[in-house]
Design a protein around this motif. Structure first.
Motif, PDB file in Angstrom:
ATOM      1  N   ALA A 127       0.836  -1.195   0.000  1.00 41.77           N
ATOM      2  CA  ALA A 127       0.000   0.000   0.000  1.00 41.77           C
ATOM      3  C   ALA A 127       0.872   1.246   0.000  1.00 41.77           C
ATOM      4  N   SER A 128       0.608   2.167  -0.939  1.00 38.13           N
ATOM      5  CA  SER A 128       1.404   3.395  -1.068  1.00 38.13           C
ATOM      6  C   SER A 128       2.884   3.040  -1.153  1.00 38.13           C
ATOM      7  N   SER A 129       3.252   2.384  -2.231  1.00 34.12           N
ATOM      8  CA  SER A 129       4.582   1.796  -2.321  1.00 34.12           C
ATOM      9  C   SER A 129       5.319   2.246  -3.569  1.00 34.12           C
ATOM     10  N   ALA A 130       6.625   2.016  -3.553  1.00 39.12           N
ATOM     11  CA  ALA A 130       7.502   2.343  -4.677  1.00 39.12           C
ATOM     12  C   ALA A 130       8.675   1.379  -4.666  1.00 39.12           C
ATOM     13  N   PRO A 131       9.213   1.053  -5.832  1.00 37.02           N
ATOM     14  CA  PRO A 131      10.390   0.202  -5.870  1.00 37.02           C
ATOM     15  C   PRO A 131      11.652   0.962  -5.483  1.00 37.02           C
ATOM     16  N   GLN A 132      12.629   0.259  -4.968  1.00 36.81           N
ATOM     17  CA  GLN A 132      13.901   0.885  -4.623  1.00 36.81           C
ATOM     18  C   GLN A 132      14.569   1.431  -5.879  1.00 36.81           C
ATOM     19  N   GLY A 133      15.120   2.646  -5.765  1.00 28.86           N
ATOM     20  CA  GLY A 133      15.869   3.237  -6.863  1.00 28.86           C
ATOM     21  C   GLY A 133      15.041   3.997  -7.868  1.00 28.86           C
ATOM     22  N   ALA A 134      13.728   4.138  -7.625  1.00 26.90           N
ATOM     23  CA  ALA A 134      12.868   4.841  -8.573  1.00 26.90           C
ATOM     24  C   ALA A 134      13.261   6.315  -8.673  1.00 26.90           C
ATOM     25  N   PRO A 135      13.424   6.862  -9.890  1.00 28.60           N
ATOM     26  CA  PRO A 135      13.801   8.265 -10.037  1.00 28.60           C
ATOM     27  C   PRO A 135      12.737   9.197  -9.465  1.00 28.60           C
ATOM     28  N   GLY A 136      13.171  10.219  -8.739  1.00 29.91           N
ATOM     29  CA  GLY A 136      12.252  11.171  -8.140  1.00 29.91           C
ATOM     30  C   GLY A 136      11.826  10.830  -6.726  1.00 29.91           C
ATOM     31  N   MET A 137      12.295   9.697  -6.208  1.00 32.44           N
ATOM     32  CA  MET A 137      11.899   9.253  -4.868  1.00 32.44           C
ATOM     33  C   MET A 137      12.934   9.599  -3.798  1.00 32.44           C
ATOM     34  N   HIS A 138      13.922  10.426  -4.141  1.00 34.74           N
ATOM     35  CA  HIS A 138      15.002  10.720  -3.196  1.00 34.74           C
ATOM     36  C   HIS A 138      14.552  11.784  -2.199  1.00 34.74           C
ATOM     37  N   GLY A 139      13.741  11.357  -1.227  1.00 32.90           N
ATOM     38  CA  GLY A 139      13.170  12.285  -0.252  1.00 32.90           C
ATOM     39  C   GLY A 139      11.821  12.789  -0.719  1.00 32.90           C
TER      40      GLY A 139
END
Length: 281
Positions: A127-139
């Motif tokens: 739930a409300s998730s993202a894969p590691q290393g996804a661009p734009g997810m740095h904070g």
């Protein structure tokens, strides 16, 4: 067994890593469903209405990971170590096969558990998730971390991030908060050390690295990915990306909802999760 999460007492178990974990459980039967909470969350941050709906026909267990809330130790600053600590808790309860529902930071930990110990995880809800290393997810966006990451927790800031500006969403958020924080035996609040370590883990998880995106293709368990259509913390596009990377993953985006979509739409989300968990493997 207590059949109401709001009334469930806080239990404790000591794992092989020497950490005493605080947890609550309700329901009985079936493969146990282990819940992994969001950034700065503790046992009280699970909506009792959602947990009770999930626990009608199965055992549901929520716990404070190392250093969080009423559990001992120091909160680690990496998702990988959080996953190892979660596995230690599961082993302390002598559970050999589990379903996992991870929410936000908890969903990162859930991914890592499924990759590290694939034989342990039968089905996985992210739930409300993202894969590691996804661009734009740095904070997170500055206004988001300002709302939920200050030294003193701000209920108004939480509402701004977890719910949309619509009257319906905001009312649902206020009602959910009322359900969460009306219990007679509250959990221990999370500390500033937990906040700092968890945000370090979130930021590190989001360092752009296209090579890391391939990791989730190795998840063997069936996966259900879900999010709100206006989540400002984990943008819906990351849930689309994650579901696209995991072979056979299901995806659902809930309307007029932000980071707390699973509490706002608790009846619908619980029904979707139960349907997914009850599917034949």
């Amino acid at each position: 067994m207590v059949l109401n999460y709001a009334q469930a007492p806080i239990s404790r178990v000591t794992a092989a890593n020497g950490i005493e974990y605080a947890y609550r459980e309700t329901g009985e039967g079936g493969v146990p469903l282990v819940l992994l909470i969001h950034f700065r969350g503790n046992l009280d941050n699970w909506d009792p209405a959602l947990v009770d709906a999930l626990a009608r026909d199965r055992r549901v267990i929520a716990f404070d990971n190392t250093g969080v809330g009423g559990s001992g130790g120091t909160t680690p600053a990496t998702v990988a170590q959080m996953a190892q600590d979660a596995i230690a808790f599961v082993e302390a309860l002598s559970l050999e096969r589990i379903d996992v529902l991870g929410f936000s930071l908890g969903s990162f930990v859930a991914q890592e558990i499924a990759l590290t110990r694939p034989a342990l995880v039968r089905r996985l809800v992210l739930a409300s998730s993202a894969p590691q290393g996804a661009p734009g997810m740095h904070g997170w966006a500055q206004w988001v971390i300002d709302s939920v990451g200050r030294r003193e927790l701000d209920p108004a800031g939480m509402l701004d991030v977890f719910y949309t500006r619509s009257p319906e969403s905001r009312k649902a958020g206020e009602t959910a908060l009322g359900r969460m924080f009306s219990r007679a035996e509250p959990d221990t609040p999370t500390t500033w050390q937990t906040r700092q370590a968890q945000y370090d883990a979130v930021v590190t998880w989001g360092i752009p690295d296209f090579s890391l995106l391939e990791r989730v293709t190795a998840v063997q368990a069936p996966v259900f990915v879900a999010n709100g259509d206006n989540d400002p913390m984990i943008l819906p596009r990351y849930s689309h990306l994650l579901a696209g990377l995991i072979p056979g993953a299901e995806l659902k985006i809930y309307p007029d909802a932000a980071h707390g979509f699973l509490f706002q739409h608790h009846e619908e989300f619980a029904a979707d999760v139960v349907r997914f968990l009850d599917q034949a493997c």
